[in-house]
Design a protein around this motif. Structure first.
Motif, mmCIF file in Angstrom:
data_model
loop_
_atom_site.group_PDB
_atom_site.id
_atom_site.type_symbol
_atom_site.label_atom_id
_atom_site.label_comp_id
_atom_site.label_asym_id
_atom_site.label_seq_id
_atom_site.Cartn_x
_atom_site.Cartn_y
_atom_site.Cartn_z
ATOM 1 N N PHE A 1 0.834 -1.212 0.000
ATOM 2 C CA PHE A 1 0.000 0.000 0.000
ATOM 3 C C PHE A 1 0.867 1.260 0.000
ATOM 4 N N SER A 2 1.758 1.377 1.003
ATOM 5 C CA SER A 2 2.550 2.610 1.169
ATOM 6 C C SER A 2 3.771 2.580 0.247
ATOM 7 N N LEU A 3 4.369 3.758 0.105
ATOM 8 C CA LEU A 3 5.592 3.858 -0.702
ATOM 9 C C LEU A 3 6.681 2.961 -0.118
ATOM 10 N N LYS A 4 6.738 2.914 1.208
ATOM 11 C CA LYS A 4 7.731 2.072 1.887
ATOM 12 C C LYS A 4 7.519 0.595 1.542
ATOM 13 N N ASP A 5 6.246 0.197 1.481
ATOM 14 C CA ASP A 5 5.936 -1.195 1.100
ATOM 15 C C ASP A 5 6.526 -1.518 -0.273
ATOM 16 N N PHE A 6 6.333 -0.593 -1.209
ATOM 17 C CA PHE A 6 6.797 -0.812 -2.584
ATOM 18 C C PHE A 6 8.331 -0.769 -2.654
ATOM 19 N N GLN A 7 8.927 0.194 -1.924
ATOM 20 C CA GLN A 7 10.374 0.424 -1.990
ATOM 21 C C GLN A 7 11.188 -0.852 -1.814
ATOM 22 N N GLY A 8 10.807 -1.645 -0.842
ATOM 23 C CA GLY A 8 11.563 -2.848 -0.510
ATOM 24 C C GLY A 8 11.466 -3.955 -1.546
ATOM 25 N N GLN A 9 10.619 -3.783 -2.533
ATOM 26 C CA GLN A 9 10.354 -4.872 -3.481
ATOM 27 C C GLN A 9 11.228 -4.828 -4.735
ATOM 28 N N PHE A 10 11.805 -3.670 -5.021
ATOM 29 C CA PHE A 10 12.503 -3.507 -6.306
ATOM 30 C C PHE A 10 13.717 -4.417 -6.463
ATOM 31 N N SER A 11 14.343 -4.791 -5.343
ATOM 32 C CA SER A 11 15.521 -5.666 -5.430
ATOM 33 C C SER A 11 15.123 -7.131 -5.602
ATOM 34 N N ASN A 12 13.830 -7.405 -5.607
ATOM 35 C CA ASN A 12 13.380 -8.800 -5.660
ATOM 36 C C ASN A 12 12.892 -9.257 -7.031
ATOM 37 N N PHE A 13 13.062 -8.406 -8.035
ATOM 38 C CA PHE A 13 12.754 -8.866 -9.397
ATOM 39 C C PHE A 13 13.743 -8.250 -10.378
ATOM 40 N N ARG A 14 13.911 -8.947 -11.495
ATOM 41 C CA ARG A 14 14.753 -8.420 -12.567
ATOM 42 C C ARG A 14 13.851 -7.821 -13.621
ATOM 43 N N GLY A 15 14.423 -7.129 -14.557
ATOM 44 C CA GLY A 15 13.620 -6.541 -15.620
ATOM 45 C C GLY A 15 13.112 -5.174 -15.222
ATOM 46 N N GLN A 16 12.519 -4.483 -16.199
ATOM 47 C CA GLN A 16 12.130 -3.095 -15.935
ATOM 48 C C GLN A 16 10.785 -2.953 -15.230
ATOM 49 N N VAL A 17 9.882 -3.914 -15.473
ATOM 50 C CA VAL A 17 8.524 -3.741 -14.950
ATOM 51 C C VAL A 17 8.043 -4.986 -14.222
ATOM 52 N N CYS A 18 7.510 -4.773 -13.026
ATOM 53 C CA CYS A 18 6.831 -5.843 -12.298
ATOM 54 C C CYS A 18 5.346 -5.501 -12.250
#
Ligand code: FE2
Length: 242
Positions: free
Chosen positions: A128-145
């Motif tokens: 939900f929050s920006l903080k929630d999203f922030q932690g996720q970017f290192s968990n996938f490859r590629g430009q878009v999840c």
């Protein structure tokens, strides 16, 4: 590659039909489905069958797994749990088996597809929050999840310096040096106070993503829910998108 990304159909056949028709009208050939085909609505079998027919990839959602007893309904609210028990009773063996075959993630070129979160998708956490999203970017490859699960459309980007923010533009350009997590919203049970069905278009050639909203026959879907013996609240919420 151009593709439509749909999620959280939740046994709402009227919404799914309108979305598929719109995708075909736009001549988009590929459809990726992020799960929660069933749960809440009155047409689980029709929705599983339509997704199987139309989608190139289908990811498992928590309601799909709950229906086949692969995830516990202990954490579900009482109404959601009741809808799962109703779905278990009403789903055919063949469609039950189809739900058993769904996988948790899929990567296709620069796209990563998952129902809830790239990090530990089987935990079904919510972003939900920006903080929630922030932690996720290192968990996938590629430009878009692409994700679903919260039923609230949202776009969050991260630039090369790690700066992360929500993006309000729609459509928005796939700028180089930015990565994105896109919640495509829900086809069958939107919760952003907009009752219209939601899905996303990804255009890899023209480099943009767009969230599309469509009206459908909410009254008919509501009537089916009431006639089926599912909790009334599941009909009421569709009109307000909550
Ligand atoms: Fe869902």
């Amino acid at each position: 590659m151009k593709a439509a990304i749909i999620s959280d159909i939740h046994s709402n056949l009227e919404a799914l039909q309108v979305v598929i028709k719109d995708i075909k009208k736009r001549r988009i050939k590929r459809i990726f489905c992020l799960g929660d085909l069933v749960g809440y609505g009155a047409n689980p079998n029709e929705c599983v069958e339509m997704c199987m027919k139309e989608a190139d990839v289908i990811i498992a959602g928590n309601h799909d797994w709950a229906t086949i007893d692969k995830t516990s309904i202990d954490k579900f609210n009482p109404i959601a749990a009741e809808a799962i028990r109703w779905t278990r009773k009403n789903i055919t063996r063949q469609n039950y088996k189809r739900l058993e075959g769904l996988k948790l993630t899929h990567t296709i070129k620069e796209l990563f597809l998952v129902h809830a979160t790239p990090q530990k998708p089987e935990n079904w956490n919510y972003l939900f929050s920006l903080k929630d999203f922030q932690g996720q970017f290192s968990n996938f490859r590629g430009q878009v999840c692409f994700i679903g699960h919260s039923h609230i459309p949202a776009v969050v980007f991260q630039d090369a310096n790690g700066y992360t923010d929500f993006l309000r533009d729609n459509p928005f350009p796939l700028i180089k040096n930015r990565r994105f997590i896109v919640n495509v919203g829900s086809v069958g049970q939107p919760r952003d106070l907009d009752p219209r069905a939601s899905y996303a278009i990804y255009d890899g050639n023209r480099r943009y993503i767009e969230i599309v909203r469509l009206n459908y026959n909410v009254l008919l879907t509501q009537q089916k829910i009431l006639d089926s013996g599912l909790p009334e609240f599941l009909a009421d919420r569709l009109m307000i998108g909550k």
